[in-house]
Design an enzyme around this catalytic site. Structure first.
Site, mmCIF file in Angstrom:
data_model
loop_
_atom_site.group_PDB
_atom_site.id
_atom_site.type_symbol
_atom_site.label_atom_id
_atom_site.label_comp_id
_atom_site.label_asym_id
_atom_site.label_seq_id
_atom_site.Cartn_x
_atom_site.Cartn_y
_atom_site.Cartn_z
ATOM 1 N N SER A 19 -56.692 26.573 66.748
ATOM 2 C CA SER A 19 -56.895 28.017 66.617
ATOM 3 C C SER A 19 -57.466 28.286 65.228
ATOM 4 O O SER A 19 -58.026 27.376 64.602
ATOM 5 C CB SER A 19 -55.564 28.743 66.824
ATOM 6 O OG SER A 19 -55.781 30.136 66.895
ATOM 7 N N ASN A 20 -57.314 29.470 64.714
ATOM 8 C CA ASN A 20 -57.826 29.810 63.374
ATOM 9 C C ASN A 20 -56.892 30.844 62.756
ATOM 10 O O ASN A 20 -56.039 31.401 63.447
ATOM 11 C CB ASN A 20 -59.264 30.322 63.479
ATOM 12 C CG ASN A 20 -59.334 31.560 64.352
ATOM 13 O OD1 ASN A 20 -58.812 32.616 63.992
ATOM 14 N ND2 ASN A 20 -59.947 31.425 65.523
#
Ligand code: CTP
Length: 407
Positions: A219-220
């Site tokens: 993810s980020n």
């Protein structure tokens, strides 16, 4: 949700006795209330009563004395005591003059500014409502009738006085509406002024997650703040808002239709299911671009990694590109998160994804990008580029909406 800021100007008429009840209505509705009185008004209702109910100092005098300036650190005096009239007129979302005597009305239409309330009225930028209250014969007087018309011609909103028994014992037109009605009319007027009234807005926010196995994902660091600010700003400006968000630690006002998703595919499906009838679509989400080609249904055991572990990735669907290419009657804005060659890359995305404009930001800029409360961006459309210096995400949200409305 930002509190609505109501400024009330009280002038010297008997109907001023109803103002404490009006202040309570606004406070109950979670508004912030500040009050200015004319020197004559304090004969009809005490500033102390209004100060306690509004939870703010009540202003009357043009020139504050030095003592109150130094003593009170929490009121407007601190901002700039010499320009109260400007500060309050800029602070307010709406300015209600109630009761408005014929003296105050006549002075306003002639530009006379010999008390704090009048200077504030004449310098205010927010919409102003007058609720005239006076005796029937005064109200019917030709000069007053002319001045009342002038108020409207000058762009002020006038709530006509009602018919009924008057303080003089006479019966006629001149009564200020009851506080509950005045409250309702003010809020309705405030809502009418909203520039996204009746519009439907779709916003995406936050990151998406792509799972390697049931307990691991890529993810980020997107916090979702930018998207939530856009959604809240649109809602506060009158829009019907759908907010599709990846996993974040934020909440939205209950009136916003918040749809929680986790993966890129879920976000895509949710966007597609909610695209109909939208006027504006703003994709702020940091959608994960890659997903494991073979995500495991079972948890991978660390022994199986044997110090080295390779994952094959494939691209996720580009949601923005898909809806840009299948664009219907909505205006579409996207974001470009770039560390290098920002303008060039943003322009490519603008064109490729068929956007009306793109907001370029750089996660490496100080106090900008992921997780911050501020951002520094550029707005790029096919003809223009506009540099927006460091601002709060809420301010940028409003500028994005301004730009979309203009388009
Ligand atoms: N976006 C999207 N779906 C994706 C990837 C991005 O809808 N799978 C949207 C984002 O919400 C954003 C815009 O496209 O509004 C640009 O995202 P960005 O991450 O800057 O660029 P990408 O298109 O992903 O390209 P790259 O990562 O190569 O810069």
């Amino acid at each position: 949700m930002a509190k609505r800021k109501i400024l009330i100007g009280v002038t010297g008429g008997i109907a001023a006795y109803k103002i404490p009840f009006l202040v309570r209505e606004f406070i109950k509705a979670d508004c912030e209330v500040k009050i200015i009185m004319t020197p004559a008004a304090i004969n009809f209702v005490t500033p102390y009563t209004l100060s306690v109910l509004s939870k703010n100092e009540v202003l009357i005098d043009f020139f504050p004395d030095a003592k109150s300036e130094n003593d009170d650190k929490n009121n407007i005096v601190e901002v700039n005591s010499k320009t109260w009239h400007v500060n309050l007129g800029l602070w307010a979302d709406i300015f209600l003059i109630a009761p408005a005597t014929c003296n105050t009305i006549s002075k306003v239409v002639n530009g006379i500014s010999d008390n704090l309330l009048l200077t504030t009225i004449l310098s205010a930028r927010c919409p102003i409502i007058f609720s005239p209250a006076m005796d029937d014969d005064m109200f019917k007087n030709i000069v007053i009738q002319e001045n009342m018309k002038k108020l409207e011609t000058l762009g002020y909103k006038v709530i006509p006085p009602e018919e009924g028994e008057l303080a003089s014992g006479l019966y006629g037109q001149g009564r200020m509406p009851e506080p509950d009605k005045l409250f309702k009319l003010t809020i309705e007027y405030l809502n009418e002024l909203k520039d996204l009234n009746g519009k439907k807005v779709l916003v995406t926010a936050g990151p998406t997650r792509e799972f390697i196995d049931p307990v691991r994902f890529i993810s980020n660091p997107s916090s979702g703040k930018m998207g939530f600010e856009v959604a809240i700003a649109a809602f506060e400006r009158g829009a019907d808002v759908t907010l599709i968000s990846g996993p974040v630690n934020l909440s939205a006002p209950k009136e916003i239709n918040l749809l929680k998703v986790i993966t890129t595919n879920e976000m895509f499906e949710s966007v597609m299911n909610n695209l109909d009838d939208k006027d504006y679509v703003i994709m702020t989400a940091a959608v994960e671009d890659i997903t494991p080609a073979n995500s495991s249904k079972s948890k991978l055991k660390k022994e199986s990694f044997k110090n080295k572990f390779t994952i094959d990735f494939e691209n996720t669907i580009d949601i923005l590109e898909y809806i840009g290419k299948n664009k219907k009657n909505f205006k579409l804005a996207g974001f470009a998160l770039e560390t290098d060659n920002g303008e060039e890359n943003a322009r490519k995305k603008l064109e490729k994804k068929n956007l009306d404009f793109i907001v370029l930001n750089n996660p490496n800029d100080k106090d900008a990008g992921f997780g911050t409360d501020t951002n520094k961006v550029k707005f790029i459309d096919k003809d223009n580029i506009e540099n927006i210096p460091m601002k709060s995400k809420r301010e940028i949200a409003d500028l994005i909406l301004d730009k979309l409305i203009k388009l």
